[in-house]
Design an enzyme around this catalytic site. Structure first.
Site, PDB file in Angstrom:
ATOM      1  N   HIS A   1       0.609  -1.304  -0.028  1.00  0.00           N
ATOM      2  CA  HIS A   1      -0.230   0.325   0.126  1.00  0.00           C
ATOM      3  C   HIS A   1       1.159   1.368  -0.390  1.00  0.00           C
ATOM      4  CE1 HIS A   1       0.775  -0.264   4.471  1.00  0.00           C
ATOM      5  NE2 HIS A   1       0.447   0.678   4.329  1.00  0.00           N
TER       6      HIS A   1
ATOM      7  N   ASP B   1       0.372  -7.907   1.432  1.00  0.00           N
ATOM      8  CA  ASP B   1       0.360  -6.281   1.548  1.00  0.00           C
ATOM      9  C   ASP B   1       1.587  -6.301   1.195  1.00  0.00           C
ATOM     10  OD1 ASP B   1       0.439  -3.540   1.920  1.00  0.00           O
ATOM     11  OD2 ASP B   1       0.018  -3.204   3.825  1.00  0.00           O
TER      12      ASP B   1
ATOM     13  N   SER C   1       5.112   2.410   7.999  1.00  0.00           N
ATOM     14  CA  SER C   1       4.621   1.146   6.962  1.00  0.00           C
ATOM     15  C   SER C   1       6.109   0.647   6.196  1.00  0.00           C
ATOM     16  CB  SER C   1       3.169   1.460   6.110  1.00  0.00           C
ATOM     17  OG  SER C   1       1.859   1.579   7.038  1.00  0.00           O
TER      18      SER C   1
END
Length: 416
Positions: free
Chosen positions: A149, A179, A263
């Protein structure tokens, strides 16, 4: 990937908000509230004020109390572009090699910049930033793992080695389901590569640190400390934006602070080895200290496939289906199962020429088992197919057709 339509099931887990890499945040107001008092006698007020002044001076001089202006000044300072030294107090360890490992690892944690274009005339601008881990150096190229993402929708990707130094990167492959994504870039300026550990031997209570770039590159290589709060947490996630859970991921839970921008960064053990890829957190006001990381043992398998094929190859069945309790009227009249069968997957459509078609599956068949594993919904079927079997494997399906139990053999094909 699977052709199955997403079931309209009620989401039963906490809503997990995948971190959006924006740069908006609310600044804390650390100013202490003023206390007002009323003195009945002028001399008493004077003595009280004098006492308060003296006490404040003593507290400030002893560093017990910091002034509001000091707090605001500290908040406004920008992060140094140089890699930070990690204090020996991060872990309670006398082994200096642990600190050296952490310092080297921090240099292998990079920023990942997602550059998008609004139109053909646009030169491109930053759509968001995240974190990444340099995990391999091979010849003149270095490889970075990050979250899918973080680079989703990017026309170009840059890797920030520091605030002032960026290099162009190429997306080798990405997998929305887990992901994860792999990037490739020039290794000319890469000095350190992260050491990947194991996640199958970690324990609840183990000390960990999270390293990444919260809120963007201004705070690059931020280190937060915590513990492993939980293992094998199963979280339902929405991978296609339809607000319905379509995959269940197993993650490590930690109370180390994980914020937008972290992230793709590293969850690290006390030996300076990466045991997880920071990925998500529960984003609710009443929740604090619940971050999640993809176990490194899972990530290694995905990374290998992305390097080799640019994608993760998964088995295809070739059906659209919903759970037994979600079949709308009047179509439920076409389904016949014994009264004691409460759960199963009802086939709505069979794709022509697919493995399901070749095996003889039909509309309104109710799948209850795959290789003796119970199937209650599409997630059960996907989880088994993607974790337990491979392309070209043969599986046995237990179904009900016209109220009668049958078994069919189905040879899995590759999802397109």
């Amino acid at each position: 990937m699977f052709n199955e339509e997403q079931e309209q099931e009620q989401q039963t887990t906490n809503q997990i908000e995948t971190q959006q890499e924006d740069m908006t945040y609310s600044k804390r107001n650390d100013k202490p509230k003023e206390k007002k008092g009323i003195g009945k006698v002028i001399s008493a007020a004077f003595l009280g004020g004098l006492f308060a002044t003296v006490l404040t001076v003593l507290l400030l001089s002893s560093n017990i109390l910091s002034s509001a202006s000091q707090d605001q000044s500290n908040e406004s300072q920008q992060a140094d572009s140089q890699q930070p030294e990690i204090s020996e107090k991060v872990f309670d360890s006398e082994d200096s090699s642990v600190m050296n490992n952490l310092n080297e690892l921090s240099e292998a944690i990079v920023g990942v910049v997602n550059i998008q274009k609004k139109n053909v005339f646009d030169k491109g601008s930053e759509a968001g930033t995240g974190s990444g881990i340099i995990y391999k150096k091979e010849g003149n190229e270095a490889y970075v793992i990050t979250n899918q993402h973080v680079i989703e929708g990017a026309k170009e990707v840059e890797v920030a080695l520091s605030q002032d130094e960026r290099v162009d990167a190429e997306v080798v492959g990405a997998d929305p389901l887990t992901d994860l994504a792999v990037l490739k870039m020039s290794a000319d300026k890469v000095k350190h590569v992260a050491k990947l550990g194991k996640s199958d031997n970690i324990k609840i209570g183990d000390s960990v640190v999270a390293i990444g770039n919260p809120l963007g590159l201004q705070f690059s290589n931020s280190v937060t400390k915590g513990i492993i709060s939980g293992l094998n947490r199963s979280l339902s996630v929405d991978t296609n934006g339809d607000r319905q859970p379509d995959w269940v991921t197993e993650v490590i839970q930690t109370d180390a602070a994980i914020n937008p921008g972290n992230s793709g960064g590293a969850l690290v053990n006390e030996n300076g080895k990466v045991i997880g890829i920071n990925s998500m957190k529960i984003a609710k006001q009443r929740v604090e200290g619940m971050g999640f990381a993809i176990p490194i043992d899972q990530a290694k398998k995905i990374v290998q496939e992305l390097e080799e094929h640019g994608e993760v190859k998964r088995p295809l069945v070739g059906i659209s289906a919903v759970s037994l309790g979600q079949v709308p009227k009047p179509y439920d009249q076409n389904i016949q199962v014994p009264k004691d069968v409460q759960n199963g997957l009802v086939i709505a459509e069979v794709k022509e020429g697919s493995p399901a078609d070749e095996a003889g599956l039909q509309q309104y068949d109710v799948v209850t088992k795959i290789n003796d594993e119970k199937v209650k919904n599409i997630l059960d079927l996907k989880t088994y197919l993607y974790n337990e079997v491979k392309v070209n494997d043969e599986v046995e399906l237990t179904i009900y057709r016209n109220g009668e139990e049958q078994t069919l053999q189905l040879k899995l094909d590759e999802a397109i």
